[in-house]
Design a protein around this motif. Structure first.
Motif, PDB file in Angstrom:
ATOM      1  N   ARG A 161       0.812  -1.224   0.000  1.00 34.08           N
ATOM      2  CA  ARG A 161       0.000   0.000   0.000  1.00 34.08           C
ATOM      3  C   ARG A 161       0.844   1.273   0.000  1.00 34.08           C
ATOM      4  O   ARG A 161       0.285   2.365  -0.145  1.00 34.08           O
ATOM      5  CB  ARG A 161      -0.933   0.010   1.213  1.00 34.08           C
TER       6      ARG A 161
ATOM      7  N   ARG B 143      -6.542   2.224  -2.157  1.00 34.80           N
ATOM      8  CA  ARG B 143      -5.673   1.048  -2.197  1.00 34.80           C
ATOM      9  C   ARG B 143      -4.231   1.342  -1.799  1.00 34.80           C
ATOM     10  O   ARG B 143      -3.509   0.417  -1.427  1.00 34.80           O
ATOM     11  CB  ARG B 143      -5.680   0.442  -3.598  1.00 34.80           C
TER      12      ARG B 143
ATOM     13  N   THR C  73      -4.788  -4.979  -4.906  1.00 37.30           N
ATOM     14  CA  THR C  73      -5.078  -5.194  -3.484  1.00 37.30           C
ATOM     15  C   THR C  73      -6.541  -4.911  -3.184  1.00 37.30           C
ATOM     16  O   THR C  73      -7.244  -4.225  -3.937  1.00 37.30           O
ATOM     17  CB  THR C  73      -4.204  -4.296  -2.584  1.00 37.30           C
ATOM     18  N   GLU C  74      -6.985  -5.415  -2.058  1.00 32.95           N
ATOM     19  CA  GLU C  74      -8.359  -5.187  -1.620  1.00 32.95           C
ATOM     20  C   GLU C  74      -8.518  -3.718  -1.235  1.00 32.95           C
ATOM     21  O   GLU C  74      -7.728  -3.170  -0.456  1.00 32.95           O
ATOM     22  CB  GLU C  74      -8.671  -6.067  -0.405  1.00 32.95           C
ATOM     23  N   PRO C  75      -9.525  -3.027  -1.778  1.00 32.12           N
ATOM     24  CA  PRO C  75      -9.679  -1.605  -1.442  1.00 32.12           C
ATOM     25  C   PRO C  75     -10.107  -1.391  -0.001  1.00 32.12           C
ATOM     26  O   PRO C  75     -10.828  -2.209   0.578  1.00 32.12           O
ATOM     27  CB  PRO C  75     -10.761  -1.127  -2.417  1.00 32.12           C
TER      28      PRO C  75
END
Length: 258
Positions: free
Chosen positions: A78, A141, A133-135
Motif C-alpha cells: 500500500r 488502495r 489489493t483489496e480496497p
C-alpha cells in the motif's frame, strides 16, 4: 489510511530521509522493504525495524520488480516512498570555449535516469501491484510519496541535471495522481530544503560547510532533520484527503543562484 499490517517499499531507504521514513512507517505498523544499493546499512536497518532488505538499483527494472514481489509476500502493498537519488554539479559550458569542456552529457543522463526515470519505474510497478489489493474505505488502495527538492524551483548554478530531475518529479505528480485515481492510489511529492544527511559528509570541514549553508534558511536557521521530512512523508501516506500535492519542507529558504 491505516497501514497496519500493510507492506511498504522505500527506495534509497538505507540512509537519510529514506531511513527516517522507513522507521516511521514501521512504527505505524507497516512491514517495510528497505530498497537500496547499500547492503550493510540496508540490512542493519531492516533488522532494526522488523522489515526486509532488497538490493535495488532503481535503473534496473528487474530489481524493482523483485522488491515489489518481496513486499507483496509480507502483506498487501500500500505504500511506496521514492527516496533514491543522486546529485551532480557542473556548469553548462566550460571556461575555455571548447566543446569538450561543456557539461558532461553522460552525467546529466545518469542523474535523470536515477532520480526521475527510476522514480517513475518504481511508481508504475508498485502501483500495478497496489491496483490488485483489496480496497479500503472509499476505494483507497495505496499511497505513493516522491522525494523531490527545492532545487526543482530554486535550482542553483551548476544544478541543471539535478533540478531537471527533481522538477520532472514535481511535474509528473498531478498527471500520475490523475492516472492512479482510477485504481484508488494517491500520489504526493515532498520537496526538502537543506536536510542534514550523509550527502554533506562528516568531519570538521563538513560541519563548517553546513554552518555556512544554514545561513540562508529563514527560520529556524539550521539544517532540517531527516525525521522532520519523514513526518511529512507519513502524513502524505496516512492522510487520505492529501493527493496530487507538492509540499516544500525547507524552513522558508529560497535558494540563491550560488
Amino acid at each position: 489510511m491505516d497501514i497496519t499490517g500493510a507492506s511498504a517499499i522505500v527506495t534509497g531507504g538505507a540512509s537519510g530521509i529514506g531511513a527516517a521514513s522507513a522507521r516511521l512507517l514501521a512504527q505505524r505498523g507497516a512491514k517495510v522493504v528497505v530498497a537500496d544499493l547499500q547492503e550493510e546499512a540496508g540490512k542493519a536497518l531492516a533488522d532494526e525495524i522488523g522489515g526486509a532488505f532488497a538490493k535495488v538499483d532503481v535503473t534496473n527494472t528487474d530489481d524493482i520488480i523483485n522488491a515489489v514481489e518481496m513486499a507483496k509476500s509480507m502483506g498487501p502493498l500500500r505504500v511506496l516512498v521514492n527516496s533514491a537519488g543522486i546529485g551532480w554539479a557542473q556548469r553548462t559550458v566550460g571556461k575555455d570555449g571548447s566543446y569538450d569542456s561543456a557539461a558532461n552529457l553522460d552525467a546529466f543522463k545518469k542523474v535523470i535516469a536515477i532520480n526521475l526515470i527510476g522514480s517513475f519505474d518504481a511508481i508504475r510497478l508498485a502501483a500495478t501491484a497496489m491496483s490488485t489489493t483489496e480496497p479500503l474505505e472509499y476505494g483507497e488502495r495505496g499511497a505513493i510519496v516522491n522525494i523531490a527538492s527545492v532545487a526543482a524551483f530554486d535550482g542553483q548554478i551548476g544544478q541543471a541535471s539535478y533540478s531537471a530531475s527533481k522538477g520532472g518529479i514535481v511535474g509528473m505528480t498531478l498527471p500520475v495522481a490523475r492516472d492512479l485515481a482510477a485504481v484508488g492510489v494517491r500520489v504526493n511529492t515532498v520537496a526538502p530544503g537543506l536536510i542534514d544527511t550523509p550527502i554533506y559528509g562528516q568531519g570538521e570541514a563538513s560541519e563548517a560547510f553546513k554552518a555556512n549553508l544554514q545561513k540562508g534558511v529563514l527560520f529556524p536557521q539550521r539544517l532540517g532533520a531527516p525525521e522532520e521530512l519523514a513526518s511529512v512523508v507519513i502524513e502524505c501516506v496516512t492522510n487520505s484527503y492529501l493527493n496530487a500535492e507538492t509540499i516544500r519542507v525547507d524552513g522558508g529558504i529560497r535558494m540563491p543562484p550560488k
